[in-house]
Design a protein around this motif. Structure first.
Motif, mmCIF file in Angstrom:
data_model
loop_
_atom_site.group_PDB
_atom_site.id
_atom_site.type_symbol
_atom_site.label_atom_id
_atom_site.label_comp_id
_atom_site.label_asym_id
_atom_site.label_seq_id
_atom_site.Cartn_x
_atom_site.Cartn_y
_atom_site.Cartn_z
ATOM 1 N N ASP A 182 -56.352 -12.828 29.132
ATOM 2 C CA ASP A 182 -57.499 -12.301 28.389
ATOM 3 C C ASP A 182 -57.603 -12.965 27.018
ATOM 4 N N MET A 183 -56.464 -13.117 26.368
ATOM 5 C CA MET A 183 -56.422 -13.765 25.060
ATOM 6 C C MET A 183 -56.947 -15.194 25.143
ATOM 7 N N PHE A 184 -56.550 -15.918 26.166
ATOM 8 C CA PHE A 184 -57.017 -17.293 26.311
ATOM 9 C C PHE A 184 -58.504 -17.349 26.618
ATOM 10 N N ALA A 185 -59.007 -16.385 27.381
ATOM 11 C CA ALA A 185 -60.446 -16.338 27.628
ATOM 12 C C ALA A 185 -61.196 -16.176 26.310
ATOM 13 N N HIS A 186 -60.670 -15.323 25.430
ATOM 14 C CA HIS A 186 -61.288 -15.125 24.119
ATOM 15 C C HIS A 186 -61.242 -16.422 23.301
ATOM 16 N N TRP A 187 -60.097 -17.096 23.345
ATOM 17 C CA TRP A 187 -59.975 -18.356 22.596
ATOM 18 C C TRP A 187 -60.941 -19.408 23.133
ATOM 19 N N ILE A 188 -61.077 -19.509 24.441
ATOM 20 C CA ILE A 188 -62.023 -20.464 25.028
ATOM 21 C C ILE A 188 -63.440 -20.126 24.580
ATOM 22 N N LYS A 189 -63.780 -18.834 24.605
ATOM 23 C CA LYS A 189 -65.118 -18.400 24.176
ATOM 24 C C LYS A 189 -65.378 -18.788 22.728
ATOM 25 N N GLU A 190 -64.403 -18.529 21.854
ATOM 26 C CA GLU A 190 -64.574 -18.813 20.434
ATOM 27 C C GLU A 190 -64.585 -20.308 20.136
ATOM 28 N N THR A 191 -63.890 -21.084 20.940
ATOM 29 C CA THR A 191 -63.734 -22.521 20.666
ATOM 30 C C THR A 191 -64.806 -23.367 21.330
ATOM 31 N N GLY A 193 -67.447 -21.881 23.577
ATOM 32 C CA GLY A 193 -68.677 -21.178 23.889
ATOM 33 C C GLY A 193 -68.501 -20.155 24.994
ATOM 34 N N HIS A 194 -69.289 -19.078 24.889
ATOM 35 C CA HIS A 194 -69.203 -17.998 25.868
ATOM 36 C C HIS A 194 -69.514 -18.478 27.280
ATOM 37 N N ASP A 195 -70.493 -19.384 27.396
ATOM 38 C CA ASP A 195 -70.879 -19.838 28.732
ATOM 39 C C ASP A 195 -69.823 -20.736 29.357
ATOM 40 N N VAL A 196 -69.096 -21.502 28.546
ATOM 41 C CA VAL A 196 -67.987 -22.309 29.072
ATOM 42 C C VAL A 196 -66.893 -21.386 29.606
ATOM 43 N N MET A 197 -66.571 -20.351 28.823
ATOM 44 C CA MET A 197 -65.564 -19.390 29.267
ATOM 45 C C MET A 197 -65.984 -18.701 30.562
ATOM 46 N N THR A 198 -67.258 -18.281 30.632
ATOM 47 C CA THR A 198 -67.730 -17.571 31.817
ATOM 48 C C THR A 198 -67.734 -18.482 33.040
ATOM 49 N N ALA A 199 -68.127 -19.728 32.848
ATOM 50 C CA ALA A 199 -68.122 -20.674 33.967
ATOM 51 C C ALA A 199 -66.704 -20.916 34.470
ATOM 52 N N GLY A 200 -65.744 -21.007 33.543
ATOM 53 C CA GLY A 200 -64.351 -21.176 33.951
ATOM 54 C C GLY A 200 -63.821 -19.959 34.676
ATOM 55 N N ALA A 201 -64.183 -18.765 34.188
ATOM 56 C CA ALA A 201 -63.750 -17.530 34.837
ATOM 57 C C ALA A 201 -64.360 -17.396 36.227
ATOM 58 N N LEU A 202 -65.582 -17.902 36.385
ATOM 59 C CA LEU A 202 -66.258 -17.846 37.679
ATOM 60 C C LEU A 202 -65.414 -18.470 38.774
ATOM 61 N N GLY A 203 -64.810 -19.600 38.477
ATOM 62 C CA GLY A 203 -64.024 -20.308 39.483
ATOM 63 C C GLY A 203 -62.779 -19.561 39.910
ATOM 64 N N LEU A 204 -62.307 -18.636 39.069
ATOM 65 C CA LEU A 204 -61.112 -17.856 39.386
ATOM 66 C C LEU A 204 -61.447 -16.429 39.803
ATOM 67 N N ASP A 205 -62.750 -16.093 39.815
ATOM 68 C CA ASP A 205 -63.156 -14.706 40.051
ATOM 69 C C ASP A 205 -62.400 -13.789 39.094
ATOM 70 N N PHE A 206 -62.351 -14.193 37.831
ATOM 71 C CA PHE A 206 -61.576 -13.511 36.791
ATOM 72 C C PHE A 206 -62.529 -12.854 35.809
ATOM 73 N N GLU A 207 -62.340 -11.561 35.575
ATOM 74 C CA GLU A 207 -63.165 -10.833 34.624
ATOM 75 C C GLU A 207 -62.302 -10.430 33.433
ATOM 76 N N PRO A 208 -62.288 -11.229 32.389
ATOM 77 C CA PRO A 208 -61.390 -10.963 31.259
ATOM 78 C C PRO A 208 -61.766 -9.704 30.498
ATOM 79 N N ARG A 209 -60.740 -9.069 29.914
ATOM 80 C CA ARG A 209 -60.923 -7.878 29.097
ATOM 81 C C ARG A 209 -60.920 -8.273 27.616
ATOM 82 N N ASP A 210 -61.390 -7.357 26.778
ATOM 83 C CA ASP A 210 -61.373 -7.631 25.352
ATOM 84 C C ASP A 210 -60.018 -7.242 24.758
#
Length: 240
Positions: A182-191, A193-210
């Motif tokens: 989850d922490m890394f998803a946040h870092w990817i989003k901040e570094t 962009g949110h859409d890059v993070m979401t696209a990466g999560a899509l490939g893993l079927d991963f729904e990160p928490r805050d």
């Protein structure tokens, strides 16, 4: 954009502590997002902002190392003596009751942090960072199961368990293994962009928490009557 040199020290950590975050970063990389454009609505803008990543698994030697879990063995790709300069260093979590930090690893960690580069820890990887001395006087967290144990043994660190991860300057410490993802998803989003993070999560079927462990990272969606509906990553892409 120059490639991101991302490294992880190799010792007997829990496999998911390193494999989880590195798979997530890889899923949001330029190479993978370019490949999945065939299957998913990933636009050129997203791909252009995604990182190119070079992964380094850093050992004392290049001899195989048996990990703590899952009967996984890692063969280091480089050593502490040969490793190129890193942008990011990740420390996975070993069993702290039986772990001893090699002096060469400790010096490698200290040198990386002193250079102002990003240090990430997942689970008891914070214990490894604390043994190297880089968390003294810093705010940090660790797997909450080991919180009281580590607080007594390394009191110079400002340990907290109020949040699932803690950022203090260039030091990012995560709680348990999945909280680390989850922490890394946040870092990817901040570094990148949110859409890059979401696209990466899509490939893993991963729904990160805050940071409070709630499923609020993906955008909220509502039906015509104003009722909130699922924000599952696949449904998020239905709008395209």
């Amino acid at each position: 954009m120059a490639p991101l040199n991302f490294g992880a020290l190799v010792y007997n950590y829990q496999a998911i502590d390193v494999i989880g975050p590195t798979d997530l970063i890889n899923s949001g990389s330029k190479e993978i997002l370019t490949a999945i454009k065939t299957f998913a609505p990933v636009g050129d803008s997203i791909v252009s902002r995604a990182p190119e990543v070079i992964f380094h698994h850093i050992g004392l030697t290049k001899e195989p190392v048996a990990l703590l879990s899952s009967h996984v063995t890692i063969i280091p790709t480089t050593t502490v003596d040969e490793c190129p300069e890193l942008d990011c260093l990740l420390l996975g979590g070993p069993n702290p009751a039986f772990f001893e930090l090699d002096p060469k690893y400790a010096e490698f960690i200290r040198r990386h942090v002193a250079a102002g580069k990003l240090l990430f820890t997942t689970c008891t990887g914070a214990y490894v960072a604390a043994l190297a001395g880089v968390l003294d006087g810093k705010n940090a967290t660790i797997n909450h199961l080991e919180f009281e144990w580590v607080k007594k043994r390394l009191p110079k660190v400002k340990w907290t368990k109020e949040k699932q991860w803690v950022v203090d300057g260039n030091l990012w410490t995560g709680s348990g293994a999945v909280a680390g993802m989850d922490m890394f998803a946040h870092w990817i989003k901040e570094t990148f962009g949110h859409d890059v993070m979401t696209a990466g999560a899509l490939g893993l079927d991963f729904e990160p928490r805050d940071i409070d462990s709630f499923l609020t990272v993906l955008p909220k969606r509502y039906d015509a009557n104003g009722k909130q509906i699922s924000t599952h990553v696949y449904e998020y892409y239905d709008k395209y």
